[in-house]
Scaffold this motif. Structure first.
Motif, PDB file in Angstrom:
ATOM      1  N   SER A  32      43.481  46.349  37.142  1.00  0.00           N
ATOM      2  CA  SER A  32      44.183  45.574  35.954  1.00  0.00           C
ATOM      3  C   SER A  32      44.101  44.113  36.116  1.00  0.00           C
ATOM      4  CB  SER A  32      45.612  45.878  36.293  1.00  0.00           C
ATOM      5  OG  SER A  32      46.273  45.131  35.052  1.00  0.00           O
ATOM      6  N   ALA A  33      43.754  43.521  37.231  1.00  0.00           N
ATOM      7  CA  ALA A  33      43.461  42.148  37.163  1.00  0.00           C
ATOM      8  C   ALA A  33      41.864  41.891  36.596  1.00  0.00           C
ATOM      9  CB  ALA A  33      43.548  41.343  38.642  1.00  0.00           C
ATOM     10  N   GLY A  34      41.137  42.670  37.017  1.00  0.00           N
ATOM     11  CA  GLY A  34      39.672  42.884  36.549  1.00  0.00           C
ATOM     12  C   GLY A  34      39.526  43.003  34.918  1.00  0.00           C
ATOM     13  N   ASP A  35      40.537  43.752  34.262  1.00  0.00           N
ATOM     14  CA  ASP A  35      40.650  44.049  32.945  1.00  0.00           C
ATOM     15  C   ASP A  35      40.904  42.454  32.248  1.00  0.00           C
ATOM     16  OD1 ASP A  35      39.824  46.797  33.075  1.00  0.00           O
ATOM     17  OD2 ASP A  35      42.227  47.276  32.949  1.00  0.00           O
ATOM     18  N   ARG A  36      42.103  42.057  32.775  1.00  0.00           N
ATOM     19  CA  ARG A  36      42.402  40.690  31.907  1.00  0.00           C
ATOM     20  C   ARG A  36      41.313  39.608  32.323  1.00  0.00           C
ATOM     21  NH1 ARG A  36      48.934  40.360  33.478  1.00  0.00           N
ATOM     22  NH2 ARG A  36      49.417  42.521  32.798  1.00  0.00           N
ATOM     23  N   LEU A  37      40.574  39.373  33.420  1.00  0.00           N
ATOM     24  CA  LEU A  37      39.460  38.590  33.457  1.00  0.00           C
ATOM     25  C   LEU A  37      38.389  38.894  32.441  1.00  0.00           C
ATOM     26  CD1 LEU A  37      39.191  38.006  37.552  1.00  0.00           C
ATOM     27  CD2 LEU A  37      39.926  36.563  35.648  1.00  0.00           C
TER      28      LEU A  37
END
Length: 448
Positions: free
Chosen positions: A82-87
């Motif tokens: 999920s954090a990767g998606d946002r980055l």
């Protein structure tokens, strides 16, 4: 140890305003890790955030950007799917809007509870960064405490300009996985700065202004093929009568140095420091500045022998300017490349080749001014073919006259005549077609 700012505190420190993008909180659990959902829920309750990364649009000192910020309090600022998606979305948003990306990093690395799915986010972020570079959009990062693991090795270290808060932990190895007897200094922002991996250490109260300046310098607005004009000559020297006179004028300690030329040429400037390969050369200054309302990148030799890290920093500067469409000015002043054993082990030859190559392949216009000594390939590596100028108190030579006499087995008494034979005076360089013209004191450059 630096103060650990929350994501919202970091945002308030540097921005005028921030409009986060509302993203549905992901609930990935690819490994079925026991208690992972509960850990996420506790982190959300404690921090008020639903993930370790948030992003949106912001202004910094009145300049718009896309902002990505880590919340270390959410599972150590770790990267999962999920954090990767946002980055990835933040990088894409910056590219689509053609706004610079600012990242405020504070992370311990990849999220253990998501295993290899977490680790592969580094590949996704790297690919997003490549797309942003290809679009000619800059990325400035601020390293908070701590900035470790994959977040440092992708988002942080991969930025065009890397700033860090004093005392921040900055390292690939997190605090719990370092060797027991490791030197703690090696894991600090200050040590990363000394070894060429960080451009500047910026105190919290100066961070907003520094970021605003970098956003101004990295978004020139109207890139064009118009070269930067060479600076006007300082010092009021007349042309030398002999080759040896030219050498003595260039070596005169009272001669204006590159720093004086930079001060006179730029209204404001900021430096990039280090070669991103473990070295920094105090004898070379590189950066971006504003001249006559226009952004110009610059690389200046400051009078000493240039070390491998200096040549690699020049290449880094030229390539960044080329990607952004910013014209480049180089100031040449060196007796030559450093040739001690340490320089050879650090790759003097490959580093010089890298500087030659960066200028040769640049699509953005490069202007060069020889302001002092032009010693052999160590000086020529910074010279723009077809657009190099010279001041009256400078010389360019295939080698220093003293060394040329030694090679030719001439006595020291013949060094001055050897200098004459090398035809290294400014006026000789014009006649030979090596330089385009001589800049005069207080006069606009003119071709002789």
């Amino acid at each position: 140890m630096a103060e650990r700012l929350t994501a919202r505190e970091a945002v308030a420190l540097v921005t005028d305003d921030f409009a986060p993008v509302a993203v549905p909180a992901g609930r990935p659990d690819p490994l079925g890790w026991p208690g992972y959902d509960a850990s996420r829920a506790r982190a959300a309750e404690r921090t008020g955030e639903d993930e370790s990364v948030l992003y949106g649009t912001a202004t910094v000192g009145g300049r718009p950007c896309v902002l990505a910020v880590f919340e270390f309090g959410f599972l150590g600022g770790s990267l999962g799917r999920s954090a990767g998606d946002r980055l990835v979305d933040a990088f894409a948003e910056a590219g689509a809007r053609r706004l610079p990306l600012v990242s405020l990093v504070a992370t311990g690395g990849s999220r253990m509870q998501e295993g290899m799915i977490a680790l592969t986010q580094l590949q996704r972020v790297a690919a997003a960064a490549v797309r942003l570079r290809a679009a000619g959009v800059p990325h400035v990062t601020v390293l908070r405490d701590p900035s470790t693991g994959g977040g440092w090795a992708t988002v942080g270290a991969g930025a065009d300009v890397v700033l860090a808060l004093p005392g921040a932990q900055v390292a690939f190895a997190g605090s719990r996985v370092r060797p027991a007897r490791a030197d703690p200094a090696a894991y600090t922002a200050e040590d990363q700065f000394r070894h060429g991996h960080v451009d500047a250490i910026v105190p919290p109260d100066g961070l907003r202004g520094t970021l605003a300046l970098w956003l101004r310098l990295l978004t020139p607005g109207d890139p064009s093929d118009r070269p930067a004009p060479p600076p006007r000559a300082l010092g009021g020297r007349s042309l030398p009568g002999s080759g040896w006179d030219a050498v003595r004028q260039a070596r005169d300690e009272r001669r204006p140095r590159a720093g004086a030329y930079l001060d006179a040429y730029f209204d404001v400037r900021a430096t990039v420091g280090g070669d991103r390969a473990g070295g920094a050369d105090a004898g070379v200054e590189c950066g971006f500045g504003v001249h006559d309302g226009r952004v110009v990148a610059y690389a200046a030799q400051l009078g000493g022998a240039t070390r491998p890290a200096g040549f690699r920093t020049v290449a880094r500067l030229v390539r960044l300017a080329d990607r952004l469409g910013t014209p480049v000015l180089t100031l040449i002043d060196t007796p030559g490349a450093a040739n001690d054993a340490e320089a050879e082990r650090a790759g003097a030859g490959p580093a010089i080749a890298e500087a030659f190559t960066a200028i040769a392949e640049a699509r953005t216009p490069v202007t060069s001014l020889l302001v002092g000594e032009g010693g052999s390939g160590g000086a020529l590596a910074l010279a723009a073919p077809g657009n190099t100028w010279v001041t009256p108190d400078a010389y360019f030579s295939v080698i220093a006259p003293e060394l040329a006499a030694q090679i030719l087995k001439r006595p020291p008494s013949e060094v001055p005549s050897t200098a004459d034979g090398l035809r290294l005076r400014p006026q000789d360089l014009v006649d030979l077609g090596v330089v385009r013209g001589i800049v005069g004191h207080g006069e606009a450059p003119s071709v002789r």
